[in-house]
Design an enzyme around this catalytic site. Structure first.
Site: not given
Length: 243
Positions: A60, A64, A85, A124, A126-127, A203, A205, A226
């Site tokens: 995570t 990633k 992941n 965003g 990122g991965g 995403l 949660y 998410g």
């Protein structure tokens, strides 16, 4: 007894450990799942070296992408996405990287079809955002990426105006902004311009209702966090580990 786990940074909030240990208990398995919280990706080899019986790992934020050089091989989709992941430990000791985020996102998105228009803003770079882009491309969405450091392929948050909001109807938060314990933070978008035709997908949660989601709901948009994506991708990870 097999061991599984999650690689990340500041991951005490994580869903995965509870999900898998509950699964193992329910299925009367003696397997275990634990968090491996590391300060830098260079600590990853020590986990492999010092943990006996590892059969699979999840990855995570923020690793990633940076995990990839430590792997022996990527499956085709992970290579196309450029982020991993899930890691499977092969019988000959190789570390094989997969991406199940795209599967989880695609499955969880099904309940929101049809969209007003197949257009999306991705918050965003990122991965996590890479798997989202992969899915949106597959589903023939037109999308635009938003970044704190915009370049030729993204715009800044300050550039999100009425025209942008009126054009892009799915808005996905792929950043960690709003994650526990920083629950009062939220992506800086003009929430007052949202309508009932918009869908806000976070995403995150934990918490279940982020400020991003609360503000979208207050404006009349459909919203989701998410958790269903996490459940789908976790089950996909398990299927890979057991294959």
């Amino acid at each position: 007894m097999a061991k599984y786990g999650l690689i990340g940074k500041n991951i005490s909030y994580s869903f995965s450990k509870g999900f898998f240990n509950h699964k193992f208990e329910t299925e009367k398995r003696k397997d275990t799942y634990e968090n491996f919280d590391i300060n830098c990706i260079e600590d990853f080899p020590n986990i492999i070296k010092n943990t006996q019986g590892l059969k699979g790992l999840n990855i995570t934020i923020p690793y990633k992408e940076s995990i990839i050089p430590f792997l022996n091989k990527l499956d085709n989709e992970a290579e196309k996405i450029g982020a991993v992941n899930t890691i499977k430990f092969s019988k000959n000791g190789q570390l094989i990287g997969y991406n199940t985020d795209h599967f989880g996102f695609a499955k969880s998105l099904e309940e929101f079809f049809p969209f007003h228009k197949k257009t999306a803003l991705i918050l965003g770079t990122g991965g996590a955002s890479k798997a989202i882009k992969y899915v949106l491309e597959t589903l023939n969405f037109e999308f635009l990426t938003v970044s704190r450091t915009p370049n030729g392929t993204s715009i800044s948050y300050e550039a999100i105006n009425r025209d942008i909001i009126n054009k892009y109807f799915l808005i996905i938060n792929c950043t960690p902004v709003g994650t526990f314990p920083n629950v009062n933070s939220y992506p800086q978008i003009p929430y007052h311009l949202l309508t009932k035709n918009h869908v806000l997908y976070d995403l995150i949660y934990n918490p279940a209702q982020t400020e991003f989601i609360k503000r979208g709901f207050a404006a009349g948009a459909r919203v989701t966090n998410g958790i269903s994506m996490l459940e789908y991708q976790a089950e996909k990870s398990w299927a890979i580990w057991k294959s």
